[in-house]
Design an enzyme around this catalytic site. Structure first.
Site, PDB file in Angstrom:
ATOM      1  N   ALA A  69     -56.752 -24.221  47.206  1.00 21.21           N
ATOM      2  CA  ALA A  69     -56.195 -23.260  46.317  1.00 21.21           C
ATOM      3  C   ALA A  69     -55.205 -24.330  45.433  1.00 21.21           C
ATOM      4  O   ALA A  69     -54.916 -25.266  46.136  1.00 21.21           O
ATOM      5  CB  ALA A  69     -55.571 -22.299  46.905  1.00 21.21           C
ATOM      6  N   GLY A 108     -59.403 -24.150  50.446  1.00 21.78           N
ATOM      7  CA  GLY A 108     -60.092 -23.377  49.442  1.00 21.78           C
ATOM      8  C   GLY A 108     -61.444 -24.135  48.943  1.00 21.78           C
ATOM      9  O   GLY A 108     -62.435 -23.408  48.786  1.00 21.78           O
ATOM     10  N   GLU A 111     -63.909 -23.813  51.852  1.00 18.16           N
ATOM     11  CA  GLU A 111     -64.053 -22.428  52.058  1.00 18.16           C
ATOM     12  C   GLU A 111     -65.127 -21.881  50.934  1.00 18.16           C
ATOM     13  O   GLU A 111     -66.011 -21.276  51.310  1.00 18.16           O
ATOM     14  CB  GLU A 111     -62.868 -21.414  52.150  1.00 18.16           C
ATOM     15  CG  GLU A 111     -61.871 -21.648  53.337  1.00 18.16           C
ATOM     16  CD  GLU A 111     -60.594 -20.988  53.253  1.00 18.16           C
ATOM     17  OE1 GLU A 111     -59.851 -21.434  52.146  1.00 18.16           O
ATOM     18  OE2 GLU A 111     -60.325 -20.251  53.953  1.00 18.16           O
ATOM     19  N   GLU A 131     -54.383 -26.107  55.726  1.00 17.86           N
ATOM     20  CA  GLU A 131     -53.462 -25.037  55.368  1.00 17.86           C
ATOM     21  C   GLU A 131     -52.188 -24.867  56.623  1.00 17.86           C
ATOM     22  O   GLU A 131     -51.184 -24.454  55.948  1.00 17.86           O
ATOM     23  CB  GLU A 131     -54.128 -23.454  55.435  1.00 17.86           C
ATOM     24  CG  GLU A 131     -55.084 -23.248  53.959  1.00 17.86           C
ATOM     25  CD  GLU A 131     -56.676 -23.905  54.325  1.00 17.86           C
ATOM     26  OE1 GLU A 131     -56.741 -24.603  55.038  1.00 17.86           O
ATOM     27  OE2 GLU A 131     -57.304 -23.483  53.390  1.00 17.86           O
TER      28      GLU A 131
HETATM   29  N1  3HC Z   1     -52.884 -27.554  44.436  1.00 16.18           N
HETATM   30  C1  3HC Z   1     -52.265 -28.257  43.460  1.00 16.18           C
HETATM   31  N2  3HC Z   1     -51.915 -29.462  43.053  1.00 16.18           N
HETATM   32  C2  3HC Z   1     -52.630 -30.261  44.069  1.00 16.18           C
HETATM   33  C3  3HC Z   1     -53.262 -30.042  45.305  1.00 16.18           C
HETATM   34  C4  3HC Z   1     -53.443 -28.436  45.593  1.00 16.18           C
HETATM   35  N3  3HC Z   1     -54.069 -28.108  46.331  1.00 16.18           N
HETATM   36  N4  3HC Z   1     -53.494 -30.924  45.733  1.00 16.18           N
HETATM   37  C5  3HC Z   1     -53.083 -32.101  45.215  1.00 16.18           C
HETATM   38  N5  3HC Z   1     -52.262 -31.682  44.195  1.00 16.18           N
HETATM   39  C6  3HC Z   1     -51.666 -32.433  43.246  1.00 16.18           C
HETATM   40  C7  3HC Z   1     -50.753 -33.397  43.561  1.00 16.18           C
HETATM   41  O1  3HC Z   1     -49.486 -32.834  43.743  1.00 16.18           O
HETATM   42  C8  3HC Z   1     -50.779 -34.543  42.801  1.00 16.18           C
HETATM   43  O2  3HC Z   1     -50.127 -34.072  41.625  1.00 16.18           O
HETATM   44  P1  3HC Z   1     -49.012 -35.381  40.643  1.00 16.18           P
HETATM   45  O3  3HC Z   1     -49.912 -36.154  40.363  1.00 16.18           O
HETATM   46  O4  3HC Z   1     -48.606 -34.415  39.802  1.00 16.18           O
HETATM   47  O5  3HC Z   1     -48.067 -35.705  42.004  1.00 16.18           O
HETATM   48  C9  3HC Z   1     -52.180 -34.960  42.614  1.00 16.18           C
HETATM   49  O6  3HC Z   1     -52.798 -33.353  42.716  1.00 16.18           O
HETATM   50  C10 3HC Z   1     -52.882 -35.718  43.271  1.00 16.18           C
HETATM   51  O7  3HC Z   1     -52.463 -35.588  44.504  1.00 16.18           O
HETATM   52  P2  3HC Z   1     -52.326 -36.723  45.670  1.00 16.18           P
HETATM   53  O8  3HC Z   1     -51.187 -37.628  45.185  1.00 16.18           O
HETATM   54  O9  3HC Z   1     -51.962 -36.062  46.952  1.00 16.18           O
HETATM   55  O10 3HC Z   1     -53.668 -37.527  45.677  1.00 16.18           O
HETATM   56  P3  3HC Z   1     -54.548 -38.296  46.924  1.00 16.18           P
HETATM   57  O11 3HC Z   1     -55.639 -38.862  46.239  1.00 16.18           O
HETATM   58  O12 3HC Z   1     -53.642 -39.128  47.505  1.00 16.18           O
HETATM   59  O13 3HC Z   1     -54.601 -36.972  47.775  1.00 16.18           O
HETATM   60  C11 3HC Z   1     -55.700 -35.248  48.322  1.00 16.18           C
HETATM   61  C12 3HC Z   1     -55.712 -36.190  47.346  1.00 16.18           C
HETATM   62  C13 3HC Z   1     -56.268 -35.455  50.019  1.00 16.18           C
HETATM   63  C14 3HC Z   1     -56.464 -33.874  47.794  1.00 16.18           C
HETATM   64  C15 3HC Z   1     -54.557 -34.573  48.630  1.00 16.18           C
HETATM   65  O14 3HC Z   1     -53.581 -34.316  47.503  1.00 16.18           O
HETATM   66  C16 3HC Z   1     -54.176 -33.289  49.206  1.00 16.18           C
HETATM   67  O15 3HC Z   1     -54.310 -33.165  50.726  1.00 16.18           O
HETATM   68  N6  3HC Z   1     -53.876 -32.036  48.915  1.00 16.18           N
HETATM   69  C17 3HC Z   1     -53.710 -30.712  49.456  1.00 16.18           C
HETATM   70  C18 3HC Z   1     -54.730 -30.114  49.924  1.00 16.18           C
HETATM   71  C19 3HC Z   1     -54.348 -28.902  50.694  1.00 16.18           C
HETATM   72  O16 3HC Z   1     -53.542 -28.729  51.205  1.00 16.18           O
HETATM   73  N7  3HC Z   1     -55.413 -27.845  50.533  1.00 16.18           N
HETATM   74  C20 3HC Z   1     -55.097 -26.796  51.006  1.00 16.18           C
HETATM   75  C21 3HC Z   1     -54.436 -25.682  49.842  1.00 16.18           C
HETATM   76  S1  3HC Z   1     -53.974 -24.209  50.403  1.00 16.18           S
HETATM   77  C22 3HC Z   1     -55.753 -23.179  50.380  1.00 16.18           C
HETATM   78  O17 3HC Z   1     -56.370 -23.825  50.132  1.00 16.18           O
HETATM   79  C23 3HC Z   1     -55.372 -21.625  50.637  1.00 16.18           C
HETATM   80  C24 3HC Z   1     -56.773 -21.169  51.051  1.00 16.18           C
HETATM   81  O18 3HC Z   1     -57.120 -21.209  52.293  1.00 16.18           O
HETATM   82  C25 3HC Z   1     -56.615 -19.860  50.386  1.00 16.18           C
END
Ligand code: 3HC
Length: 699
Positions: A69, A108, A111, A131
């Site tokens: 998400a 997400g 998912e 998450e």
């Molecule tokens: N939403 C919005 N922005 C995101 C994002 C997300 N889920 N994931 C990454 N970004 C952004 C980062 O903030 C960063 O932005 P910036 O360049 O402006 O600083 C950019 O994307 C690149 O991210 P990274 O610097 O972390 O890049 P990496 O290549 O090192 O890592 C990644 C990529 C493994 C995808 C890492 O970003 C990550 O772990 N992201 C989070 C994943 C996450 O937690 N997903 C679950 C979200 S909650 C959800 O899905 C709820 C659902 O169950 C309903």
């Protein structure tokens, strides 16, 4: 014939032959923001209405499949459609829908894949439901569909750890159906054609029944009550997974309700602040120009710090030359590094087969001339300005032009060190935290004349070492130790005034610190603080209440904490108990100072301790030692064991509010007006009704 339709800026449909491909293109990580959700729904509905495609494959453009998400939308007004609804529509599609995953399919993103009728992984893929690391639970079917595919124990472990699972493991666990090599679009096209040809089987996840496993659920829930008592979302994850044996619609409703509860917690807000803060710290406008190439590092000093720094560099694949003055010191350094590398193998940070080759990148030497060709020198000798100046003067004559000269000092004036060279633009502070090959914080201390590309190199090095680099200005203790020096006095005052060291520790452990301050003191060595107090004795404000009375008494006995078996606590094997002598010292010191002890609640202890931390943190921001409040927060999360779910001291300060903090400080000042003074910044924020979050946004 191929025909492509853009549904919106993020989603397009490509119809080719009797199959259709849906491409998600939402850089940088294809997060499912509103446009992606809407676009996916519209695309499926449009293809269903057309009825001509016999199979649909969803894939993503760019570096990764969907990373989850869009976290930036959390806490803002929600705009439909909701992710679970979109996924239900995908799952219910009469036309088979498959997904092709590359890079990382997280949250997400996974998912989404679970709601499709088959999943193809592209080599190198990692899948996960992270998450929990954001104080949430998988809220778009993850807790319901994953256990249907993998069984409850695997799903619980994956959801509760938030870890990324490699493709081969995902295949074995039944999360993906096939693992292939190639470009996502090509693989998607071929897979969709395979579905039509009948060589790729599809099935709806909601039609698979979860195998019940009450024992696994009960055991996990019991364990979490002990290990994660202060966290909210892990317990909710178990509740939601337990519901996966119900019909999908019922389970999804339970999952959604639990997800919304998690969303409303301050823990979610703290953890998301930590996520973005970790990424924002390196965004420093003054770090300009391409970073200088660093392949070979010189480390001066083979003590705990120097050896830890050398280990960190070796683990990152850098060549290291280690300098000591005497052979026995050098031998000790080599032995420490060797032990550190063994530890890294045990912790899974270094492959066993690479261990010896990694150590072979180390060149020990007694001759500083061996540093002539290194790209970066990190000096890690004891904290004596004269010694450091002498070393930097020598480095100036030995090192090649353009080499970066860094000091690992934890409080000394880096400007003064730089002035002992003819190249102050190349000098910077790189303050590591012990153990340096484990702790993730690196304070990058920018001196007056440090060149912008040297600052950029400091941040590049932090990244290479897998650390979080935070920019700090020059002052006694930089960001972290300066704030620590101030608030740690509160713990001592609380003890002098009536609390026991154990109560203070327990209260702060209840707040979320892994260890209370007295246990940390015992672990770090009480002699460190004792030396600092002696060093600062001459310049101590005579009006300030002395905080070191009890600690001094302990040190005078030769008890420096764990390493001597005694400190605030007595350490016997695995047993820890209060040191009875400390009780006597406290009583005697109270009597000397004419204090009649009073009682404190745990909440009062937390309030005073945290307020003192916030006070000095506000001053550090006010005088520019930290450029932004979030820099302070990241220093504490990555270097001082601050509970991550609280977001950091200044994120936590916002949960109290500036006005309430000012009132609190004024009330404490009635007892001690020297120690408790309202920082001008906090006063201003209270008047204007602003927050530290506002300052982060403006910076
Ligand atoms: N939403 C919005 N922005 C995101 C994002 C997300 N889920 N994931 C990454 N970004 C952004 C980062 O903030 C960063 O932005 P910036 O360049 O402006 O600083 C950019 O994307 C690149 O991210 P990274 O610097 O972390 O890049 P990496 O290549 O090192 O890592 C990644 C990529 C493994 C995808 C890492 O970003 C990550 O772990 N992201 C989070 C994943 C996450 O937690 N997903 C679950 C979200 S909650 C959800 O899905 C709820 C659902 O169950 C309903």
């Amino acid at each position: 014939m191929t025909d492509t339709t853009a549904i919106n800026d993020c989603i397009s449909i490509e119809r080719t032959g009797d199959v259709a491909l849906i491409c998600i293109d939402n850089p940088p990580v294809n997060a499912t923001g509103q446009a992606v959700r809407q676009g996916l729904q519209d695309a499926i509905e449009r293809l269903s209405a057309e009825g001509s495609a016999r199979a649909i494959a969803i894939y993503a453009a760019g570096r990764t499949f969907v990373a989850g998400a869009d976290i930036r939308e959390f806490g803002k007004p929600f705009v439909p459609p909701a992710l679970p609804d979109v996924f239900n529509i995908i799952e219910a599609s009469k036309i088979p829908v498959i997904s092709v995953l590359h890079g990382t399919a997280l949250g997400g993103g996974l998912e989404l894949a679970l709601s499709t009728h088959a999943r193809i992984g592209i080599e190198g893929l990692k899948v996960g439901l992270p998450e929990i690391l954001l104080g949430l639970l998988p809220g778009a079917g993850g807790t319901q569909r994953l256990p249907r595919l993998t069984g409850i124990p695997f799903a619980l472990e994956m959801i509760l750890s938030g870890r990324q699972v490699r493709a081969d493991e995902a295949l074995k666990a039944g999360i993906i159906d096939r693992l292939e090599a190639g470009d996502p679009r090509e693989v998607a096209l071929k897979a969709a054609q395979d579905v039509v040809a009948g060589s790729l089987k599809t099935r709806r996840t909601d039609q698979i029944a979860t195998v019940p496993d009450d024992a696994a659920l009960t055991e996990t829930a019991d364990k979490l009550r002990k290990t994660h008592a202060h966290l909210f979302s892990p317990h909710k994850c178990v509740e939601a997974v337990a519901a996966s044996t119900k019909p999908l619609s019922e389970g999804l409703a339970i999952e959604r309700a639990a997800f919304m509860e998690c969303m409303d917690t301050p823990q979610r807000s703290g953890l998301i602040h930590a996520f973005f803060g970790e990424r924002a710290v390196s965004n420093i406008p003054e770090a300009k120009g391409p970073a200088r190439e660093i392949a070979h590092v010189g480390v001066i000093g083979g003590g705990t710090m120097g050896s830890g720094i050398a280990t960190a560099c070796l683990l990152a694949g850098l060549k290291v030359t280690l300098i000591e003055v005497k052979q026995d010191g050098l031998d000790r350094g080599i032995a420490t590094i060797s032990g550190n590398l063994d530890g890294a193998v045990k912790r899974g940070k270094l492959k066993a087969e690479k261990r010896d080759a990694t150590q072979a990148m180390l060149t020990p030497s007694l001759d500083m001339q061996a540093l002539a060709d290194v790209d970066l020198v990190i000096e890690a000798v004891f904290e004596d300005m004269a010694v450091k100046k002498d070393i930097f003067g020598k480095l100036d004559t030995i090192c090649k032009a353009g080499a970066i000269l860094a000091s690992n000092t934890s409080y000394l004036d880096v400007d003064e060190i730089a002035a002992s060279t003819s190249r102050p633009q190349d000098v910077i502070g790189l303050h590591f935290f012990s153990p340096a090959h484990v702790m993730r914080l690196l304070e990058i201390v920018v001196a007056d004349k440090t060149a912008p590309d040297v600052i950029a190199s400091g941040f590049a090095l932090a990244k290479k070492l897998g650390k979080v680099g935070v920019r700090a200005g020059v002052c006694d203790g930089f960001i972290g130790n300066r704030i620590l020096a101030h608030y740690s006095k509160t713990a001592s005052y609380l003890v002098l005034d009536g609390a026991t060291p154990q109560q203070v520790d327990r209260a702060l452990e209840g707040f979320g610190f892994a260890m209370g301050p007295h246990k940390v003191g015992d672990l770090a060595g009480l002699d460190i603080g004792w030396m600092t107090r002696k060093r600062k004795a001459a310049n101590r404000d005579p009006n300030e209440r002395y905080a070191g009375a009890v600690a001094d008494r302990i040190c005078e006995e030769g008890w420096f904490g764990r390493k001597t078996g005694r400190g605030y606590y007595v350490y016997e094997g695995r047993d820890i108990s209060p040191n009875p002598a400390v009780e006597t010292f406290i009583a005697e010191e109270r009597e000397k100072a004419g204090i009649s002890p009073r009682s404190f609640t745990d909440q009062e202890i937390v309030d005073r301790y945290m307020t003192a931390m916030i006070v000095e943190a506000a001053r550090v921001v006010e005088d520019g030692t930290a450029k932004r409040p979030l820099d302070v927060d990241m220093v504490f999360l990555f270097g001082y064991g601050f509970p991550r779910h609280r977001g950091g001291p200044l994120h936590y300060a916002d949960t109290i509010g500036a006005a309430a903090l000012v009132d609190r400080i004024k009330a404490y000042a009635a007892e001690d007006a020297t120690y408790w003074q309202v920082p001008a910044l906090l006063e201003k924020m209270a008047v204007n009704g602003t927050s530290f979050a506002d300052m982060n946004k403006e910076a």
